[in-house]
Design a protein around this motif. Sequence first.
Motif, PDB file in Angstrom:
ATOM      1  N   LYS A 174       0.813  -1.329  -0.142  1.00 52.52           N
ATOM      2  CA  LYS A 174       0.090   0.110  -0.117  1.00 52.52           C
ATOM      3  C   LYS A 174       0.925   1.242   0.125  1.00 52.52           C
ATOM      4  CE  LYS A 174      -3.736  -2.351   0.349  1.00 52.52           C
ATOM      5  NZ  LYS A 174      -4.799  -2.459  -0.638  1.00 52.52           N
ATOM      6  N   LEU A 218       0.221   4.360  -2.219  1.00 55.88           N
ATOM      7  CA  LEU A 218      -1.080   4.958  -1.857  1.00 55.88           C
ATOM      8  C   LEU A 218      -0.835   6.237  -0.972  1.00 55.88           C
ATOM      9  CD1 LEU A 218      -3.971   2.285  -1.796  1.00 55.88           C
ATOM     10  CD2 LEU A 218      -3.667   4.156  -3.375  1.00 55.88           C
ATOM     11  N   ILE A 219       0.141   6.075  -0.231  1.00 50.15           N
ATOM     12  CA  ILE A 219       0.581   7.149   0.799  1.00 50.15           C
ATOM     13  C   ILE A 219       1.986   7.757   0.682  1.00 50.15           C
ATOM     14  CG2 ILE A 219      -0.856   6.156   2.614  1.00 50.15           C
ATOM     15  CD1 ILE A 219       1.516   4.754   3.620  1.00 50.15           C
ATOM     16  N   GLN A 230       2.941  10.307  -0.620  1.00 46.10           N
ATOM     17  CA  GLN A 230       3.219  11.788  -0.315  1.00 46.10           C
ATOM     18  C   GLN A 230       3.655  12.074   1.174  1.00 46.10           C
ATOM     19  OE1 GLN A 230       2.951  14.208  -2.253  1.00 46.10           O
ATOM     20  NE2 GLN A 230       1.967  12.943  -4.029  1.00 46.10           N
ATOM     21  N   GLN A 231       3.100  10.870   2.244  1.00 45.33           N
ATOM     22  CA  GLN A 231       3.617  11.079   3.377  1.00 45.33           C
ATOM     23  C   GLN A 231       5.111  11.014   3.716  1.00 45.33           C
ATOM     24  OE1 GLN A 231       1.680  11.533   6.485  1.00 45.33           O
ATOM     25  NE2 GLN A 231      -0.064  11.794   5.044  1.00 45.33           N
ATOM     26  N   ILE A 238       7.104  11.621   1.299  1.00 43.30           N
ATOM     27  CA  ILE A 238       7.801  12.682   0.592  1.00 43.30           C
ATOM     28  C   ILE A 238       7.666  13.992   1.388  1.00 43.30           C
ATOM     29  CG2 ILE A 238       7.558  14.451  -1.474  1.00 43.30           C
ATOM     30  CD1 ILE A 238       6.457  12.000  -3.139  1.00 43.30           C
ATOM     31  N   GLU A 239       6.445  14.183   2.286  1.00 45.84           N
ATOM     32  CA  GLU A 239       6.430  15.157   3.211  1.00 45.84           C
ATOM     33  C   GLU A 239       7.495  15.183   4.081  1.00 45.84           C
ATOM     34  OE1 GLU A 239       2.258  15.519   4.563  1.00 45.84           O
ATOM     35  OE2 GLU A 239       3.058  16.741   6.102  1.00 45.84           O
ATOM     36  N   ASP A 259      10.870  16.188   2.627  1.00 45.91           N
ATOM     37  CA  ASP A 259      10.895  17.782   2.388  1.00 45.91           C
ATOM     38  C   ASP A 259      11.161  18.515   3.533  1.00 45.91           C
ATOM     39  OD1 ASP A 259      10.576  17.479  -0.352  1.00 45.91           O
ATOM     40  OD2 ASP A 259       8.137  17.693  -0.461  1.00 45.91           O
TER      41      ASP A 259
END
Lengths: 361, 206
Positions: free
Chosen positions: B46, B49-50, B52-53, B55-56, B59
């Motif tokens: 999975k 699907l997450i 972006q978590q 990548i955040e 960053d």
Amino acid sequence: MYLNKLTINKFRGINSLEIDDFQRINLFVGKNNSCKTSLLETIFLLAGVSNPQLLISIDNLRRLRHIKNEDFNYIFYNLNHENQLIITGEFNNGHSRNLHITPSINQNFNEKNTEVFNKDENKEMDFDTNSFTNKITGIVFNFEIKDQHKHKQNFKSSIISQNNITRIDIAKNYIETLKGSFISSNVNSSISNKLERLIISKKQKILVEILKNIDSSINDISLGISGMIYIDIGIEKLVPINILGDGIQKLLNLILTIIDTPNGIVLIDEIENGLYYSALKVLWKSVIEVSEEYNVQLFITTHNFETLKYLKEVLEMEEMLKYRDYIRSFTLRKMQDNIIKPYKYNFESFEYSLEQGIEIR
Amino acid sequence: MSSMLKIFVEGKGDESFIYAYIKHLFGKDKADFIKPNIIKTGGWTKIDLIVQQFIETIDSNGKNLIIFDSDSVSNNGGFTKRKNELEQKKEFLSIDFELFLFPNNKDDGDYEFLLENIINQNHSVIFQCFNNYETCLKAHKDDEGKNIYNLPIRKSKIFAYIDAFNFSRKQKEEIKKGNLLFDDSAYWDLNCQYLIDLKKFLEKYI
């Protein structure tokens, strides 16, 4: 015409932001002070790129009053008009808009005022030679429009206030083709004009069907001569809509604004404001369906978990599955130096994150 | 400690254990600080699907930790295979994370296997009883020699262990939520040697 991509440089609290892959319905979520509302405002300015009065409108929506010329600084990064404010938007048809907002500076202002101050010995003297050189007297919208064939045209509009006279010059030879509407979380806008236009075009039935989902006794909606909106709930007399509460009026305003902005862009700040949770499902279903029917692109802010949850539930309904690709959710995070970063979720990842209890706000 | 630390686990049981173990190692304040960033992923498949978590965190100059199951060859996993799969995922998604695979970052196995190894040894008799139960079930075969009854999975073994004790209603509710009362040394030994690899891993980043 859909906005695909947006770039912001030095607007209010945003040092820079680049965001792309917008869809029909775009959610901006994030903590307080993540510049969600500012983002909506830049899109609003871009939609009305030739109209510098919008700048005062967006300040007023934030209850920032324009009393003196310095108040034009509100839109600049760090309230400093020396910061280069540029907003660029690219649209799905190859069209793009670049808006460069610059201050208007009165060069004579310096000499006149220095003279007056020097004559009056009782007034405090200002020994900073630069103190009067950068007095802002207005705003200039320099904008470039590029069509799908990369043909560029440059225009200029301005709003300048001098000697208590405000002069507004709208770019000549520019015809705006895009309409944008802003629904603020603070202000209850008048909906009677929008309703009147809907009634004249004999389309009020669409509203009644939506309102029935909140209150099944609602049979009709009409407008009195004084602009009062009346609802028929099956009793002997028509009932003023105010009696039915703020929620119904808020929903009505949202739907009417979308209908009243065909082929345009509607910006909705804190969509859930004033609505009871049970109405959120009706709200989402209506907003999605009406925006498709009138071909309206939506940009919506929220920081409310229930609002996201109900959107997910609506898009899990059998008849709404086709709308899933219309949704994008962007989590905005403020990084160092006030650079705003967007984190993009399509419906699948949005749905999964909510199911897993992952914080995307 | 990095400015932001996210720990990606598989499910709510893992989440509860990792929180309890961090609390045991570093204290309640630190554990409470990290808790909102212990993320239940639903498993290694999975991650997409997450993403972006992940990548955040990157960053924000933070650190992502993944603590998943190695699983075993019989369920299409195993330490080496799962590690490779996750390394490929890391490259494909252009993300960064540090990886620890249960039970000990070298063997096949999973979260339940780890728990089996950290029970309070005063109660090891419960597992002996459970093994007898399993052996008894295995003895019942059909005409083709296949097991008639489903053999208990290891999750049942862990729940049978904790279920063997008397608890208050409140404790029972906690157990239902996946919190197997890890911070109670009457049932679990969080100082046991079996956790040394996990301890070293967490100490490196917390």
